[in-house]
Design a protein around this motif. Sequence first.
Motif, mmCIF file in Angstrom:
data_model
loop_
_atom_site.group_PDB
_atom_site.id
_atom_site.type_symbol
_atom_site.label_atom_id
_atom_site.label_comp_id
_atom_site.label_asym_id
_atom_site.label_seq_id
_atom_site.Cartn_x
_atom_site.Cartn_y
_atom_site.Cartn_z
ATOM 1 N N HIS A 183 2.418 5.445 22.472
ATOM 2 C CA HIS A 183 2.297 5.722 20.411
ATOM 3 C C HIS A 183 2.373 7.882 20.653
ATOM 4 N N PRO A 184 2.556 7.812 19.218
ATOM 5 C CA PRO A 184 2.543 8.530 19.071
ATOM 6 C C PRO A 184 1.064 10.207 19.117
ATOM 7 N N ILE A 185 0.506 8.835 18.903
ATOM 8 C CA ILE A 185 -1.154 9.845 19.053
ATOM 9 C C ILE A 185 -1.519 10.265 20.786
ATOM 10 N N HIS A 186 -0.734 9.432 21.897
ATOM 11 C CA HIS A 186 -0.722 9.769 22.373
ATOM 12 C C HIS A 186 -0.029 11.693 23.083
ATOM 13 N N ASP A 187 1.049 11.631 21.774
ATOM 14 C CA ASP A 187 1.494 13.408 21.742
ATOM 15 C C ASP A 187 0.733 14.373 21.602
ATOM 16 N N HIS A 188 -1.026 13.958 21.229
ATOM 17 C CA HIS A 188 -1.490 14.806 20.675
ATOM 18 C C HIS A 188 -2.052 15.286 22.008
ATOM 19 N N PRO A 189 -2.410 16.621 22.405
ATOM 20 C CA PRO A 189 -2.972 17.214 23.323
ATOM 21 C C PRO A 189 -4.540 17.053 23.375
ATOM 22 N N ASP A 190 -5.551 17.032 22.317
ATOM 23 C CA ASP A 190 -6.774 16.787 22.140
ATOM 24 C C ASP A 190 -7.255 15.904 20.689
ATOM 25 N N PRO A 191 -6.364 14.456 20.756
ATOM 26 C CA PRO A 191 -6.820 13.694 20.062
ATOM 27 C C PRO A 191 -8.295 13.740 19.231
ATOM 28 N N GLN A 192 -7.898 14.270 17.845
ATOM 29 C CA GLN A 192 -9.978 13.447 17.143
ATOM 30 C C GLN A 192 -9.509 12.358 16.171
ATOM 31 N N LEU A 193 -11.188 11.487 16.348
ATOM 32 C CA LEU A 193 -11.016 10.308 15.389
ATOM 33 C C LEU A 193 -10.614 10.765 13.886
ATOM 34 N N ALA A 194 -10.075 11.957 13.253
ATOM 35 C CA ALA A 194 -9.850 12.484 12.296
ATOM 36 C C ALA A 194 -8.295 12.012 12.251
ATOM 37 N N ASP A 195 -7.106 12.580 14.016
ATOM 38 C CA ASP A 195 -6.269 12.049 13.529
ATOM 39 C C ASP A 195 -5.755 10.885 13.602
ATOM 40 N N THR A 196 -6.333 9.747 14.591
ATOM 41 C CA THR A 196 -6.652 8.448 14.559
ATOM 42 C C THR A 196 -5.914 7.379 12.862
ATOM 43 N N ALA A 197 -7.147 8.676 11.867
ATOM 44 C CA ALA A 197 -6.553 7.367 11.078
ATOM 45 C C ALA A 197 -5.706 8.030 10.128
ATOM 46 N N ARG A 198 -4.694 8.287 10.157
ATOM 47 C CA ARG A 198 -3.576 8.680 10.015
ATOM 48 C C ARG A 198 -2.880 7.586 10.340
ATOM 49 N N PHE A 199 -2.843 6.824 11.247
ATOM 50 C CA PHE A 199 -2.152 5.325 11.472
ATOM 51 C C PHE A 199 -2.787 3.861 11.008
ATOM 52 N N PRO A 200 -2.753 3.287 11.020
ATOM 53 C CA PRO A 200 -3.098 2.014 10.841
ATOM 54 C C PRO A 200 -4.031 1.632 11.662
ATOM 55 N N TRP A 201 -5.147 0.907 11.704
ATOM 56 C CA TRP A 201 -6.317 0.147 12.046
ATOM 57 C C TRP A 201 -5.701 -1.234 11.896
ATOM 58 N N ILE A 202 -6.727 -0.613 13.169
ATOM 59 C CA ILE A 202 -7.134 -2.371 13.092
ATOM 60 C C ILE A 202 -8.812 -2.680 13.073
ATOM 61 N N LEU A 203 -9.627 -3.338 12.064
ATOM 62 C CA LEU A 203 -10.877 -3.509 12.578
ATOM 63 C C LEU A 203 -11.812 -4.919 12.654
ATOM 64 N N PRO A 204 -12.943 -4.730 13.241
ATOM 65 C CA PRO A 204 -13.433 -6.760 12.868
ATOM 66 C C PRO A 204 -13.765 -6.690 11.614
ATOM 67 N N PRO A 205 -13.952 -8.509 10.657
ATOM 68 C CA PRO A 205 -14.459 -7.788 9.539
ATOM 69 C C PRO A 205 -15.612 -6.897 9.265
ATOM 70 N N GLU A 206 -15.577 -6.743 7.941
ATOM 71 C CA GLU A 206 -17.098 -6.767 7.229
ATOM 72 C C GLU A 206 -18.117 -7.469 7.130
ATOM 73 N N GLN A 207 -19.057 -6.545 7.334
ATOM 74 C CA GLN A 207 -20.849 -7.575 7.559
ATOM 75 C C GLN A 207 -21.105 -7.908 9.002
#
Length: 336
Positions: A183-207
């Motif tokens: 995954h491209p995120i692993h190329d980042h030397p020090d990935p932060q949460l903001a860096d992950t938000a540029r990619f699609p996410w899988i989240l649990p349902p709301e509530q």
Amino acid sequence: MSSGRLLDGRLKIRHLILTRTIAEAGSVVGAAELLHVTQPVVTRGLREVEEILGVTLFERLPRGVQPTVYGEAFLAHAGAVLAQLRAAEDQIERLRSGDLGTITVGAHFAGSKLLPLAIAGLKKEHPNVVVTVKEAIPEALERQLLTGELDVIVGRLPRRTSDRIRRVKLHEEPFRIAARLGHPIHDHPDPQLADTARFPWILPPEQTRLRTELERVFAEQRVDLPADVVECTSIVTLRDLLHASDMITAVPMFVVEQDPDLRSLAIELSNIRRSVGVMVDAERPLAPVAAILIRHLSDEAARMTADADANRPFAETEGSLPAATAEPGQPSTTGL
């Protein structure tokens, strides 16, 4: 009759069988024939029971015998005792032969590694057991447990639930942010949460609790939730999505560890962790096969915790299971 006469050791199972047989045969002679003993043996046995009870169980008639009011009462209880003993014998035989019927298990993906290992152990020990696994969010699983659709739930232990539900903690499981290898995120030397938000996410349902906690993490770090989101509760679908795309998600640590195609990110999620365990309906007797599955779950959880302690400096685990009793409605580091 003084209290305790039936429990002082004089009353034998043969007395129960004898009195029931006399009632069925309608005579001492008939009972002797059915039991393949002599008439004096039956007469002596009946006299012993009546002496223990201090009452007459059968009225002697010209042609046979008839239970007295005391006899009717005693025979009913004697029949129940014998039925329970036969049931116990049948259950032990099923345990011995491995023919334990079926078990339906509710699962949430927090128990993804634990449950397959436990089922494998159960099936090795009892090959004839039929195991059905149903995945859903914890709230739905709890409802199914209380309606009798499930025998046991394996997964995250909620903070509170119905007082009817007994919860037993097996181990602690922290969460990790993860993506596929390459995954491209692993190329980042020090990935932060903001860096992950540029990619699609899988989240649990709301509530759901996890969704709320993840939203809090994003808010605390002043990062907007990803706009490209898939909501998913199935661990199989979640893994397939991670493998086939550039999606990112937060999953239990052991999900990442057991999948060589996934890799976690060094992004702190220390406040998101779960007590993983089992839940059963405290108002229903625990089926033998459920007790056996829980034993395998406890054994596998202890091994997982020991491996975690041995292989990495992971201070978040709590060690093996202490012996105690779980309280209804509250999580506990206990055994069933």
